[in-house]
Structure formats: structure tokens, C-alpha cells
Scaffold this active site. Structure first.
Site, PDB file in Angstrom:
ATOM      1  N   LEU A  12       0.858  -1.187   0.000  1.00 49.32           N
ATOM      2  CA  LEU A  12       0.000   0.000   0.000  1.00 49.32           C
ATOM      3  C   LEU A  12       0.893   1.236   0.000  1.00 49.32           C
ATOM      4  O   LEU A  12       1.767   1.372   0.859  1.00 49.32           O
ATOM      5  CB  LEU A  12      -0.884   0.004   1.259  1.00 49.32           C
ATOM      6  CG  LEU A  12      -1.632   1.304   1.554  1.00 49.32           C
ATOM      7  CD1 LEU A  12      -2.668   1.624   0.467  1.00 49.32           C
ATOM      8  CD2 LEU A  12      -2.329   1.232   2.914  1.00 49.32           C
ATOM      9  N   ASN A  95       3.516   7.841   2.457  1.00 48.80           N
ATOM     10  CA  ASN A  95       4.226   8.804   1.615  1.00 48.80           C
ATOM     11  C   ASN A  95       3.470  10.121   1.417  1.00 48.80           C
ATOM     12  O   ASN A  95       4.092  11.158   1.215  1.00 48.80           O
ATOM     13  CB  ASN A  95       4.502   8.131   0.258  1.00 48.80           C
ATOM     14  CG  ASN A  95       4.962   9.113  -0.794  1.00 48.80           C
ATOM     15  OD1 ASN A  95       6.115   9.547  -0.790  1.00 48.80           O
ATOM     16  ND2 ASN A  95       4.048   9.513  -1.686  1.00 48.80           N
ATOM     17  N   TYR A 160       6.092  21.972   8.602  1.00 46.63           N
ATOM     18  CA  TYR A 160       6.495  20.829   7.766  1.00 46.63           C
ATOM     19  C   TYR A 160       7.675  20.098   8.421  1.00 46.63           C
ATOM     20  O   TYR A 160       7.614  18.879   8.642  1.00 46.63           O
ATOM     21  CB  TYR A 160       6.879  21.313   6.361  1.00 46.63           C
ATOM     22  CG  TYR A 160       7.378  20.223   5.447  1.00 46.63           C
ATOM     23  CD1 TYR A 160       6.485  19.382   4.787  1.00 46.63           C
ATOM     24  CD2 TYR A 160       8.747  20.012   5.251  1.00 46.63           C
ATOM     25  CE1 TYR A 160       6.940  18.373   3.957  1.00 46.63           C
ATOM     26  CE2 TYR A 160       9.207  19.010   4.421  1.00 46.63           C
ATOM     27  CZ  TYR A 160       8.301  18.187   3.766  1.00 46.63           C
ATOM     28  OH  TYR A 160       8.754  17.189   2.947  1.00 46.63           O
ATOM     29  N   LYS A 164       7.895  16.235  10.130  1.00 45.51           N
ATOM     30  CA  LYS A 164       8.856  15.195   9.730  1.00 45.51           C
ATOM     31  C   LYS A 164       9.693  14.730  10.924  1.00 45.51           C
ATOM     32  O   LYS A 164      10.025  13.548  11.044  1.00 45.51           O
ATOM     33  CB  LYS A 164       9.753  15.725   8.603  1.00 45.51           C
ATOM     34  CG  LYS A 164       8.986  16.062   7.320  1.00 45.51           C
ATOM     35  CD  LYS A 164       8.324  14.833   6.744  1.00 45.51           C
ATOM     36  CE  LYS A 164       7.467  15.092   5.547  1.00 45.51           C
ATOM     37  NZ  LYS A 164       6.833  13.893   5.005  1.00 45.51           N
TER      38      LYS A 164
HETATM   39  N1  LIG Z   1       9.606  17.096  -2.773  1.00 39.24           N
HETATM   40  C1  LIG Z   1      10.482  17.206  -1.789  1.00 39.24           C
HETATM   41  O1  LIG Z   1      11.327  18.127  -1.779  1.00 39.24           O
HETATM   42  C2  LIG Z   1      10.510  16.194  -0.685  1.00 39.24           C
HETATM   43  C3  LIG Z   1      11.698  16.019   0.042  1.00 39.24           C
HETATM   44  C4  LIG Z   1      11.717  15.116   1.092  1.00 39.24           C
HETATM   45  C5  LIG Z   1      10.592  14.386   1.408  1.00 39.24           C
HETATM   46  N2  LIG Z   1       9.444  14.575   0.686  1.00 39.24           N
HETATM   47  C6  LIG Z   1       8.264  13.808   1.095  1.00 39.24           C
HETATM   48  O2  LIG Z   1       7.927  12.907   0.071  1.00 39.24           O
HETATM   49  C7  LIG Z   1       6.546  12.577   0.157  1.00 39.24           C
HETATM   50  C8  LIG Z   1       5.920  12.685  -1.217  1.00 39.24           C
HETATM   51  O3  LIG Z   1       5.958  14.032  -1.629  1.00 39.24           O
HETATM   52  P1  LIG Z   1       6.297  14.501  -3.114  1.00 39.24           P
HETATM   53  O4  LIG Z   1       7.412  15.439  -3.021  1.00 39.24           O
HETATM   54  O5  LIG Z   1       6.391  13.343  -4.009  1.00 39.24           O
HETATM   55  O6  LIG Z   1       5.010  15.405  -3.401  1.00 39.24           O
HETATM   56  P2  LIG Z   1       3.743  15.252  -4.353  1.00 39.24           P
HETATM   57  O7  LIG Z   1       4.157  14.915  -5.730  1.00 39.24           O
HETATM   58  O8  LIG Z   1       2.955  16.489  -4.119  1.00 39.24           O
HETATM   59  O9  LIG Z   1       2.992  13.998  -3.736  1.00 39.24           O
HETATM   60  C9  LIG Z   1       2.241  14.087  -2.576  1.00 39.24           C
HETATM   61  C10 LIG Z   1       1.189  13.035  -2.618  1.00 39.24           C
HETATM   62  O10 LIG Z   1       0.404  13.140  -1.419  1.00 39.24           O
HETATM   63  C11 LIG Z   1      -0.966  13.134  -1.761  1.00 39.24           C
HETATM   64  N3  LIG Z   1      -1.794  13.882  -0.828  1.00 39.24           N
HETATM   65  C12 LIG Z   1      -1.678  15.171  -0.443  1.00 39.24           C
HETATM   66  N4  LIG Z   1      -2.674  15.508   0.391  1.00 39.24           N
HETATM   67  C13 LIG Z   1      -3.435  14.407   0.551  1.00 39.24           C
HETATM   68  C14 LIG Z   1      -4.615  14.110   1.284  1.00 39.24           C
HETATM   69  N5  LIG Z   1      -5.220  15.048   2.033  1.00 39.24           N
HETATM   70  N6  LIG Z   1      -5.136  12.883   1.202  1.00 39.24           N
HETATM   71  C15 LIG Z   1      -4.571  11.919   0.438  1.00 39.24           C
HETATM   72  N7  LIG Z   1      -3.448  12.130  -0.289  1.00 39.24           N
HETATM   73  C16 LIG Z   1      -2.886  13.364  -0.221  1.00 39.24           C
HETATM   74  C17 LIG Z   1      -0.997  13.807  -3.113  1.00 39.24           C
HETATM   75  O11 LIG Z   1      -2.207  13.475  -3.760  1.00 39.24           O
HETATM   76  P3  LIG Z   1      -2.800  14.501  -4.861  1.00 39.24           P
HETATM   77  O12 LIG Z   1      -1.740  14.677  -5.884  1.00 39.24           O
HETATM   78  O13 LIG Z   1      -3.969  13.775  -5.308  1.00 39.24           O
HETATM   79  O14 LIG Z   1      -3.086  15.786  -4.097  1.00 39.24           O
HETATM   80  C18 LIG Z   1       0.221  13.219  -3.781  1.00 39.24           C
HETATM   81  O15 LIG Z   1      -0.100  11.960  -4.331  1.00 39.24           O
HETATM   82  C19 LIG Z   1       5.938  13.571   1.177  1.00 39.24           C
HETATM   83  O16 LIG Z   1       5.760  12.919   2.405  1.00 39.24           O
HETATM   84  C20 LIG Z   1       7.015  14.640   1.290  1.00 39.24           C
HETATM   85  O17 LIG Z   1       6.992  15.299   2.509  1.00 39.24           O
HETATM   86  C21 LIG Z   1       9.386  15.439  -0.363  1.00 39.24           C
END
Ligand SMILES: NC(=O)c1ccc[n+]([C@@H]2O[C@H](COP(=O)([O-])OP(=O)(O)OC[C@H]3O[C@@H](n4cnc5c(N)ncnc54)[C@H](OP(=O)(O)O)[C@@H]3O)[C@@H](O)[C@H]2O)c1
Length: 270
Positions: A12, A95, A160, A164
Site C-alpha cells: 500500500l 508517503n 512541515y 517530519k
Molecule cells: N519534494 C520534496 O522536496 C521532498 C523532500 C523530502 C521528502 N518529501 C516527502 O515525500 C513525500 C511525497 O511528496 P512529493 O514530493 O512526491 O510530493 P507530491 O508529488 O505532491 O505527492 C504528494 C502526494 O500526497 C498526496 N496527498 C496530499 N494531500 C493528501 C490528502 N489530504 N489525502 C490523500 N493524499 C494526499 C498527493 O495526492 P494529490 O496529488 O492527489 O493531491 C500526492 O499523491 C511527502 O511525504 C514529502 O513530505 C518530499
């Protein structure tokens, strides 16, 4: 300890409609795992198309489960739906995440609240719910996608970074409690990565810190995450420079200096 083979496992992944979650789903499908993918209901069509594409390309079972994890009963509903469709989940990948950039005092209260619900409460509830079944089965893995932001205060996205840090501490403590059960909790801690999370959250296009951390590619991050997962790395910060900064350097810095550096390095540049 026998190897945790991913072929035929039920996995999942929350937040699989874009960014790191979407790339992780591709990597797990390539390993032969069956997937249940989550996303926000607004991206239902996108996720369903992606699920069909993955199932066709990798000959695995893939289903889409769009549920809003910021709803009070969102995580519980997700758990109930999953339990009705498969007999067990072998790997939970927490995630889904959101970010809001700006001064804490200027970000609306409801944005802080929804961030805590998605980044903290949903992770905690899903961990707790699925872990009970995994312990009964004597086997299971939880991969919490956290961030390098977990290891120090992140000025201008304070909530944020705090969310984390909470999940990092929770994951490491619970992983210790689980010794001997066959269940393990891993964290994946990438630095800034080029995904919609940053744009949606109003993150500046350029910050000084990118000179140190770089801006990673989500596909590359996912490949590294799967490699680390297979090696059973409990805490994994990809990239030597980021690993050195977040696990060694910041521990040696005086707190006051670290906080000033964070304010200066995470400000937007024109
Ligand atoms: N990008 C970075 O710089 C970075 C760095 C370190 C860690 N991360 C972590 O990596 C993980 C993934 O992030 P990402 O960067 O890949 O961002 P992303 O492309 O925006 O993906 C985030 C995902 O979370 C989903 N989501 C957001 N709000 C939600 C809700 N209320 N209910 C259900 N699903 C929800 C989004 O769905 P929708 O698209 O449908 O809204 C999307 O599928 C996060 O935990 C983030 O904190 C990111």
C-alpha cells in the site's frame, strides 16, 4: 534472517498520484509486487489511469483508492477498504504529504492543521492499524517517507519540518520496540526533490541551500529508496553530501548557529 522478497507482496502506497510516491509505485511494480495506491480524491482519474498503466506494463495487480487523509476518519476508512480487498498488507509505504512555505504567523491556521493531519496523524494511524496485522502475521515492513528536514528546524516551513521530526522520532523508537516480531519500520529521508509538493506549497524556485543539497529527481530518489529498502536500512538519507550534513555536521553545530543558518539558507532567492 530470510530475505524479504518483494515479488507477489501486497504493498500500500499513499500519495501515489505524483512525485516520489508515483515513482516508488513503478519501482515496486517492477519488483513484481501487487499495489494498492492512494491519493487525494481530486486526483482520482489520474491515479486510475496510472494504476491501469502499471498493471499492464508489469503484469501485477494494481488498484486505486482515493481517500482524503486529512478527513478525521480518512486513515481508518483507508484501512477498512484495504482490509475488504486483500487479506493482508506486507508493506505499508506512508508517503502522502503536504508543505506550506511562509512565515508561521502568516500561514492560515487551517493549513497548519491539515498539514499535521496528513503528515503526522495519517502516518501514525496507518502505522498503528497495519502494524497490528503485521505483528500477528509475524512479518511486515513499514516505509515512512520522511525527509532530511526531520533532523533540524526548517525556517519558513516550520510546521512541515516539525511534522517530519515527529515521524522520524516515532519510526526509530517503534522500530526498536518491534525487535523480534518480524516487523520493521524504515525511514527514507530525501532532501529537496523536484515534485509538485514544492510548487503547490509555494516553495521558492531557488533557495541558497540548493547549492549544498541540490534538487533531486523523484525517479532517482525512488530507485535509491528501493535499494535501501532491500538492504533493510532503517534510516536512509540518499547522497553522500546530504547524509554528511544531516547525520554528522548538524550534530556538531551549536544550536543557535544551526537555526540562524536555516533561516538564511532557506530564504527565497530572486
Ligand atoms: N519534494 C520534496 O522536496 C521532498 C523532500 C523530502 C521528502 N518529501 C516527502 O515525500 C513525500 C511525497 O511528496 P512529493 O514530493 O512526491 O510530493 P507530491 O508529488 O505532491 O505527492 C504528494 C502526494 O500526497 C498526496 N496527498 C496530499 N494531500 C493528501 C490528502 N489530504 N489525502 C490523500 N493524499 C494526499 C498527493 O495526492 P494529490 O496529488 O492527489 O493531491 C500526492 O499523491 C511527502 O511525504 C514529502 O513530505 C518530499
Amino acid at each position: 534472517m530470510p530475505k524479504f522478497n518483494l515479488k507477489g507482496r501486497n504493498i500500500l502506497i499513499t500519495g501515489a498520484s505524483s512525485g516520489i510516491g508515483k515513482e516508488l509505485s513503478k519501482c515496486f511494480a517492477a519488483e513484481g509486487s501487487n499495489l494498492i495506491l492512494g491519493c487525494h480524491p481530486s486526483e482520482k482519474d489520474v491515479l486510475e489511469r496510472w494504476a491501469t498503466e502499471l498493471a499492464g506494463k508489469y503484469a501485477v495487480k494494481v488498484s486505486a483508492l482515493p481517500i482524503d487523509l486529512s478527513d478525521d476518519k480518512g486513515p481508518e476508512n483507508l484501512y477498512d477498504f484495504v482490509k475488504r480487498s486483500v487479506d493482508r498488507i506486507d508493506v505499508l509505504v506512508n508517503n502522502a504529504g503536504i508543505l506550506h512555505y511562509g512565515c508561521f504567523s502568516e500561514i492560515p491556521l487551517q493549513d497548519h492543521e491539515s498539514l499535521v493531519k496528513v503528515n503526522v496523524i495519517a502516518y501514525l494511524k496507518l502505522m498503528r492499524l497495519f502494524m497490528t496485522d503485521m505483528i500477528k502475521a509475524g512479518e511486515g515492513r513499514i516505509l515512512n517517507v520522511v525527509s532530511a528536514a526531520a533532523f533540524q528546524p526548517t525556517v519558513y516551513h516550520a510546521t512541515y519540518g516539525s511534522s517530519k521530526a515527529f515521524i522520524q522520532s516515532l519510526s526509530e523508537a517503534v522500530n526498536e520496540e518491534l525487535k523480534g516480531t518480524g516487523v520493521k519500520v524504515f525511514t527514507f529521508n530525501p532532501s529537496y526533490t523536484k515534485t509538485p509538493l514544492l510548487n503547490r506549497g509555494g516553495f521558492p524556485v531557488r533557495i541558497w541551500w540548493y547549492r549544498v543539497s541540490g534538487l533531486s529527481d523523484p525517479a532517482d530518489m525512488a530507485l535509491k529508496a528501493i535499494k535501501a529498502f532491500k538492504k533493510e536500512k532503517a534510516v536512509y538519507i540518499p547522497g553522500f553530501r546530504n547524509w554528511f550534513v544531516h547525520s554528522i555536521l548538524i550534530r556538531l553545530m551549536p544550536r543557535k548557529f544551526l537555526n540562524t543558518l536555516s533561516r538564511w539558507a532557506l530564504r527565497g532567492e530572486c
